[in-house]
Design an enzyme around this catalytic site. Structure first.
Site, PDB file in Angstrom:
ATOM      1  NE  ARG A 113       9.523   4.471  11.868  1.00 54.73           N
ATOM      2  CZ  ARG A 113       8.507   4.466  12.109  1.00 54.73           C
ATOM      3  NH1 ARG A 113       7.947   4.150  13.037  1.00 54.73           N
ATOM      4  NH2 ARG A 113       7.750   3.643  10.878  1.00 54.73           N
ATOM      5  CD  GLU A 152       1.321   3.128  16.136  1.00 54.36           C
ATOM      6  OE1 GLU A 152       2.381   2.201  15.833  1.00 54.36           O
ATOM      7  OE2 GLU A 152       0.902   3.808  15.323  1.00 54.36           O
ATOM      8  CD  GLN A 209       9.133  -6.327   0.685  1.00 59.59           C
ATOM      9  OE1 GLN A 209       8.957  -5.835  -0.356  1.00 59.59           O
ATOM     10  NE2 GLN A 209       8.627  -7.590   1.029  1.00 59.59           N
ATOM     11  NE  ARG A 218      -4.893  -0.734  13.598  1.00 57.90           N
ATOM     12  CZ  ARG A 218      -3.814   0.073  13.070  1.00 57.90           C
ATOM     13  NH1 ARG A 218      -3.952   1.249  12.441  1.00 57.90           N
ATOM     14  NH2 ARG A 218      -2.663  -0.482  13.346  1.00 57.90           N
ATOM     15  CG  HIS A 267      -3.515   7.024  11.385  1.00 60.32           C
ATOM     16  ND1 HIS A 267      -4.176   6.193  10.871  1.00 60.32           N
ATOM     17  CD2 HIS A 267      -2.312   6.404  11.589  1.00 60.32           C
ATOM     18  CE1 HIS A 267      -3.607   5.078  10.702  1.00 60.32           C
ATOM     19  NE2 HIS A 267      -2.315   5.191  11.206  1.00 60.32           N
ATOM     20  CD  GLN A 307      -2.475   4.823  15.464  1.00 59.29           C
ATOM     21  OE1 GLN A 307      -2.216   5.114  16.673  1.00 59.29           O
ATOM     22  NE2 GLN A 307      -1.758   4.289  14.594  1.00 59.29           N
ATOM     23  CG  MET A 348      -2.306  -0.538   0.916  1.00 61.61           C
ATOM     24  SD  MET A 348      -3.389  -0.037   2.334  1.00 61.61           S
ATOM     25  CE  MET A 348      -4.537   0.893   1.281  1.00 61.61           C
ATOM     26  CB  VAL A 349       3.732   2.555   2.222  1.00 62.76           C
ATOM     27  CG1 VAL A 349       4.513   3.737   2.335  1.00 62.76           C
ATOM     28  CG2 VAL A 349       2.880   2.646   3.610  1.00 62.76           C
ATOM     29  CB  CYS A 385       1.336   6.936   9.973  1.00 64.35           C
ATOM     30  SG  CYS A 385       0.795   5.588  11.067  1.00 64.35           S
ATOM     31  N   GLY A 411      -3.302   1.363   8.428  1.00 59.22           N
ATOM     32  CA  GLY A 411      -1.847   1.376   9.311  1.00 59.22           C
ATOM     33  C   GLY A 411      -1.415  -0.057   9.363  1.00 59.22           C
ATOM     34  CB  THR A 451      10.692 -10.105  -1.515  1.00 53.80           C
ATOM     35  OG1 THR A 451       9.371  -9.932  -1.501  1.00 53.80           O
ATOM     36  CG2 THR A 451      11.388  -8.931  -0.758  1.00 53.80           C
ATOM     37  CB  SER A 452       7.506 -12.870  -3.985  1.00 53.26           C
ATOM     38  OG  SER A 452       6.967 -11.548  -4.661  1.00 53.26           O
TER      39      SER A 452
HETATM   40  N1  HSE Z   1       1.927   1.730  12.917  1.00 55.25           N
HETATM   41  C1  HSE Z   1       0.662   2.432  12.313  1.00 55.25           C
HETATM   42  C2  HSE Z   1      -0.507   1.816  12.468  1.00 55.25           C
HETATM   43  C3  HSE Z   1       1.304   2.507  10.635  1.00 55.25           C
HETATM   44  O1  HSE Z   1      -0.575   0.715  12.843  1.00 55.25           O
HETATM   45  O2  HSE Z   1      -1.327   2.567  12.145  1.00 55.25           O
HETATM   46  C4  HSE Z   1       2.294   3.120  10.353  1.00 55.25           C
HETATM   47  O3  HSE Z   1       2.944   4.245  10.920  1.00 55.25           O
END
Ligand code: HSE
Length: 374
Positions: free
Chosen positions: A103, A243, A74, A274, A281, A163, A11-12, A136, A167, A36-37
């Site tokens: 990070r 998170e 990835q 979530r 978000h 969120q 997605m990203v 994010c 995510g 990778t595949s």
């Molecule tokens: N960790 C975030 C989430 C997504 O689960 O919403 C990416 O930063």
């Protein structure tokens, strides 16, 4: 310059490629696509300025090291497996990453250039080679109220997040949608005939939520449709989720502060939840200001920080239309609204902010970091 892309199908990665096509970024370098595949297969997208169409092996260190820049979406397992090998092989190129793995490393810089372009420039001058997108919620929060941090106006921030399913990745969105469909099916005839009472319908919905199979909840482990989940990512086993930990750690790193230094870091506390939205978000903020500045001044600072902020007037009408996940989805707009002084005192500011988790939350800072390097 050769730029290798890994994880461009997720997605990203897909959002990133779309943005790069939109901005004609590919005219600035030679793109290589890794898989990778399916190494050896044809690259199945037609992109202007992209000539090389055979997928390369994302686990082939020698092949990767022919690139000046590797940009990966990835995920953290890939980064953990390949990045050390690549560096050990002597590769000294730029590594741009969406994943959390690197990070907080001392030799990585978090990239969110509208907020920390000076730190990025300094890192480049100092020979830093790892550039990583932040979490994010962190990116979206700083795009919204980074100006208040920069002006030194903040004592602490508490953020309650809402969120989106995205995510977790594409599979999580699909799982949410399938659950929505199954719940609807379970009461479809009731909605047509309206012979059952609302309490009977509500009971059927709960029954359906309780009987989802393991397969139907394999991503979130519990139903998300018609529900919410107040825990995101690993359990740090000290009462907070990973998170939530990232909030304080990454925001302070972007602001150039050591998150472990209690005296100099700015306390940021997240409660991460979530919810069943698609890709944006939202965050409800309580900001403790260290001086009583007027709402007008706050609005001015937030509005002038960057061109993507959309300041939404604190009225019902403006809020329900322009401060929702739907109103910013698929755009770079960062909605900021519900700005008001809270009843706790005139140095307590309330705010609500929304950003597209896939754009400013993930792909856009990486795209812009690549532009910086080039
Ligand atoms: N960790 C975030 C989430 C997504 O689960 O919403 C990416 O930063």
């Amino acid at each position: 310059m050769k730029v290798g892309f890994v994880g461009w199908r997720g997605m990203v990665g897909s959002v990133l490629l779309d943005r790069m096509v939109q901005e004609e970024d590919f005219k600035n370098f030679e793109a290589k696509f890794f898989s990778t595949s399916e190494p050896g297969q044809l690259f199945n997208r037609k992109i202007k300025f992209v000539r090389d169409t055979i997928l390369l092996d994302a686990f082939d260190v020698e092949c990767l090291s022919e690139c000046d820049v590797i940009l990966t979406c990835q995920g953290s397992s890939y980064t953990s497996a390949i990045h050390p090998k690549l560096r050990k092989s002597g590769w000294n190129g730029f590594w741009i990453d969406a994943a959390k793995t690197l990070r907080m490393d001392d030799d990585s810089t978090l990239v969110l250039d509208p907020v920390n372009h000076l730190a990025i420039e300094m890192a480049l001058n100092n020979g830093v080679k790892n550039f990583v997108g932040s979490n994010c919620t962190v990116s979206c929060l700083l795009m919204a109220i980074g100006a208040l941090f920069k002006e030194g106006l903040i004592d602490w921030v508490s953020s309650s997040t809402y969120q989106a399913a995205s995510g977790g990745g594409a599979g999580h969105i699909l799982e949410l949608l399938k659950q929505m469909g199954a719940i609807h099916q379970s009461v479809e005839s009731d909605l047509k005939t309206l012979t059952n009472t609302i309490l009977e319908i509500d009971k059927k919905v709960l029954d359906q939520q309780n009987k989802f199979s393991d397969d139907e909840i394999s991503c979130f482990q519990v139903p998300l449709a018609g529900n919410l989940i107040p825990w995101i990512d690993h359990d740090m086993e000290n009462g907070i989720s990973l998170e939530e930990w990232k909030g304080h750690a990454e925001i302070n790193k972007i602001l150039g502060k050591n998150h472990l230094d209690k005296l100099n870091s700015i306390p940021v506390d997240f409660s991460c939840v979530r919810v069943g939205t698609m890709r944006c978000h939202s965050q409800s903020l309580i900001i403790k200001l260290n001086k009583d500045i007027s709402l007008n001044e706050v609005e001015g600072l937030i509005q002038s920080a960057n061109k993507w902020v959309n300041l939404v007037a604190n009225t019902r009408e403006e809020t329900i239309h322009n401060l929702t996940p739907m109103s910013v989805a698929g755009t770079l707009t960062i909605g900021v609204g519900r700005l008001r002084k809270l009843s706790f005192g005139s140095d307590y500011l309330g705010a609500f902010t929304i950003g597209d988790q896939l754009l400013w939350g993930a792909a856009e800072p990486l795209r812009r970091a690549l532009k910086y390097l080039i």
